[in-house]
Write an enzyme that holds these catalytic residues in place. Sequence first.
Site, PDB file in Angstrom:
ATOM      1  N   SER A  60       0.838  -1.194   0.000  1.00  0.00           N
ATOM      2  CA  SER A  60       0.000   0.000   0.000  1.00  0.00           C
ATOM      3  C   SER A  60       0.873   1.244   0.000  1.00  0.00           C
ATOM      4  CB  SER A  60      -0.885   0.012   1.257  1.00  0.00           C
ATOM      5  OG  SER A  60      -1.547   1.250   1.387  1.00  0.00           O
ATOM      6  N   TYR A 114      -1.588  -0.903  10.422  1.00  0.00           N
ATOM      7  CA  TYR A 114      -1.672  -1.161   8.981  1.00  0.00           C
ATOM      8  C   TYR A 114      -0.369  -0.777   8.282  1.00  0.00           C
ATOM      9  CZ  TYR A 114      -3.334  -0.831   4.149  1.00  0.00           C
ATOM     10  OH  TYR A 114      -3.483  -0.979   2.796  1.00  0.00           O
TER      11      TYR A 114
END
Length: 183
Positions: free
Chosen positions: A94, A107
């Site tokens: 990401s 995350y």
Amino acid sequence: MKTLLVTGGTGGLGSAVVPRLSRDYHCVLMRHGETPKLEGPLSGVVSLAGGFEPGSSTGAFEKMLEANLLSLTRALDLALSHIEDGGRIIAMSSAASLTRPPGLGAYTAAKSALNALVLTLAHDLAARRITANALLPTTLATAPMRSQMPENKLVPLDRVAEWIAFLLSDHGSGVTGQLITLA
């Protein structure tokens, strides 16, 4: 037909990637908690598995490390000895691992660890000409995100599928150890 091991192939991203890859490869799906039987050589591993949860609690870290890092390590434990020389490893990371937005500690840490693993694999597997790369999309155009963001701010799933297909192809053989941001 060449064979790939694919994690996360039944999720939102998998719904676009697996049909695209199935044109050129036999895709063996590795589902959470299952160990597929591998018969014969693999052309590579495509790790689409992942998850998203805000926060920095221990629970959030456990969930994010499991979904975003350990899913790949488990696939590699199973597949690495089956990947033929010149094979490929592609993982979905990401762009948040680079931008580190507030409130996403678990995350971004998990995706950053994934990036580090991919970069290390590129060095570790260079002698076998196995490439290792990660794609770092901003926000994917999955069903939940379509209701939260304008379409022009989302990365189309077919674009991700085509990048993966390119990295798997002979044309992608010279690309390794890269964190490729998709916007």
